[in-house]
Write a protein that holds these residues in place. Structure first.
Motif, PDB file in Angstrom:
ATOM      1  N   GLU A 256      -4.233   1.542 -10.352  1.00  0.00           N
ATOM      2  CA  GLU A 256      -5.021   2.517  -9.593  1.00  0.00           C
ATOM      3  C   GLU A 256      -4.233   3.792  -9.325  1.00  0.00           C
ATOM      4  O   GLU A 256      -3.171   3.778  -8.691  1.00  0.00           O
ATOM      5  N   THR A 277      -3.194  -2.903  -8.697  1.00  0.00           N
ATOM      6  CA  THR A 277      -1.954  -2.297  -8.217  1.00  0.00           C
ATOM      7  C   THR A 277      -2.235  -0.853  -7.837  1.00  0.00           C
ATOM      8  O   THR A 277      -2.642  -0.051  -8.673  1.00  0.00           O
ATOM      9  N   VAL A 278      -2.035  -0.530  -6.564  1.00  0.00           N
ATOM     10  CA  VAL A 278      -2.393   0.795  -6.049  1.00  0.00           C
ATOM     11  C   VAL A 278      -1.157   1.683  -6.036  1.00  0.00           C
ATOM     12  O   VAL A 278      -0.268   1.529  -5.205  1.00  0.00           O
ATOM     13  N   CYS A 279      -1.137   2.618  -6.980  1.00  0.00           N
ATOM     14  CA  CYS A 279      -0.021   3.552  -7.121  1.00  0.00           C
ATOM     15  C   CYS A 279      -0.312   4.879  -6.437  1.00  0.00           C
ATOM     16  O   CYS A 279       0.558   5.497  -5.834  1.00  0.00           O
ATOM     17  N   GLU A 307      -2.708  -4.667  -4.139  1.00  0.00           N
ATOM     18  CA  GLU A 307      -1.422  -4.406  -3.496  1.00  0.00           C
ATOM     19  C   GLU A 307      -0.948  -2.984  -3.766  1.00  0.00           C
ATOM     20  O   GLU A 307      -0.913  -2.525  -4.912  1.00  0.00           O
ATOM     21  N   GLY A 308      -0.595  -2.286  -2.702  1.00  0.00           N
ATOM     22  CA  GLY A 308       0.014  -0.973  -2.838  1.00  0.00           C
ATOM     23  C   GLY A 308       1.523  -1.092  -2.946  1.00  0.00           C
ATOM     24  O   GLY A 308       2.116  -2.106  -2.566  1.00  0.00           O
TER      25      GLY A 308
END
Length: 370
Positions: A256, A277-279, A307-308
């Motif tokens: 993301e 996966t939160v980038c 998850e960030g």
């Protein structure tokens, strides 16, 4: 001795504009006194990334040195990485806490001209937090990495071999927990991070699709970076339908980078036990009122892990990252594209352009050819 600078002259409300920044020339250059612990550097390349705006905004939200100390204490308590991160957070605070009417902070590649630190000498090349000016004083060089490998372009250390590359590597391999054969979707896929995540995933044996904002960028994803498929999100009236077309059996991994409507559509298309996966969420950075997300219930129904992460947590893996990526670059297994703007005076336009997708590839400002 003059020193050209890009300063932060006006508080950002909403979108970053060139009027928030100003190019000026100072009549003095900084100096690194003997045994001061500081280094004075000549900046060569500066990175243009969404986090630059976060650093600028961060400077208006911090109240005192105690805030920085709290950040460091929290980092140590959580044991996220190492003492380097503690130094980095303190240095980051010192760089951004007095940003108004000062050169803006950011990552860059520089050459040491004067050193008051025993671990650095004149001529060393370093990567780390500097300021947008020709010459900078780095008061906490412990936060910098020495550049040892110069058989690749130095500009790569602002992207492929710098924070974006490390972000792609850690985000994909450490957070996504990939398995061979996974279906992977990447938003903002032609950007500095996205293009690398896609190539890491392909080398690992995954099926990879990316989204971008122009036909030119879609062609790059498929023809240069080796993605299996890609689409222009601006031409898709229904993002849900676009994802179902590309992933008829669903998405195992979503990397993301944009947030908003794209995240909502992805949530409808995740597989059971998928990973998000939160980038970053670049679609939200310039909004005064952030958009909501409506399909989060799918995290429960599909047992999806979301998850960030921040790259600082994984800097202890930087040597391992270089061991992996440098051979792949030398063997031609990784393609990389830069959009280099020459001249510090053109830096504000280059930085602002990142938020509208004007750049093609990693946006870099070349300050000096040496």
């Amino acid at each position: 001795m003059s020193n050209k600078q890009v300063i932060y002259r006006e508080k950002v409300q909403g979108s970053l504009k060139e009027t928030h920044l100003e190019v000026r020339t100072s009549s003095e250059r900084p100096k690194a006194d003997k045994d001061s612990g500081a280094i004075m550097v000549k900046n060569l390349y500066l990175a243009c990334d969404p986090y630059n705006l976060n650093l600028i905004r961060f400077s208006t939200q911090l109240g005192s040195v105690s805030t920085a100390i709290s950040l460091v204490t929290f980092t140590r308590h959580m044991m996220l990485t190492s003492i380097r991160v503690c130094y980095l957070l303190l240095h980051l605070y010192s760089e951004v806490s007095n940003t108004m009417m000062q050169p803006i902070p950011g990552y860059g590649v520089a050459r040491v001209l004067e050193s008051g630190h025993p671990n650095f000498k004149k001529g060393d090349l370093v990567l780390g937090i500097t300021r947008w000016e020709e010459y900078s004083l780095i008061t906490a060089p412990e936060t910098c990495f020495k550049i040892e490998h110069t058989d690749v372009p130095l500009s790569y250390y602002t992207g492929l071999l710098g924070m974006p590359g490390m972000t792609a590597y850690a985000g994909f391999f450490e957070v996504c927990s990939p398995k061979k054969g996974d279906t992977v979707f990447i938003s903002a896929a032609s950007g500095a991070v996205g293009q690398l995540v896609g190539q890491f995933a392909k080398l690992f044996g995954c099926y990879v699709v990316g989204s971008a904002g122009s036909k030119e960028k879609v062609d790059l994803l498929k023809n240069k970076f080796g993605f299996d498929d890609a689409f222009n999100y601006k031409e898709e009236l229904d993002l849900d339908a676009a994802l179902k077309r590309c992933f008829p059996e669903g998405i195992d991994i979503y990397f993301e980078n944009v947030g908003g409507k794209m995240l909502d559509a992805v949530l409808l298309n995740m597989k059971l036990h998928g990973r998000i996966t939160v980038c970053g969420m670049i679609s939200q950075y310039n909004l005064e009122q952030h958009e909501g997300v409506h399909n989060l219930i799918n995290l429960i129904w599909k047992r999806v892990r979301m998850e960030g992460f921040v790259v600082f947590d994984y800097y202890h893996l930087y040597p391992k990252f270089l061991e992996t990526v440098l051979p792949q670059i030398r063997e031609g297994k990784i393609a990389y594209m830069e959009d280099i703007t020459e001249g510090l005076e053109n830096g504000p336009a280059a930085l602002v352009g990142v938020f509208s997708g004007r750049n093609v590839g990693k946006q870099v400002v070349m300050v000096s050819r040496e």
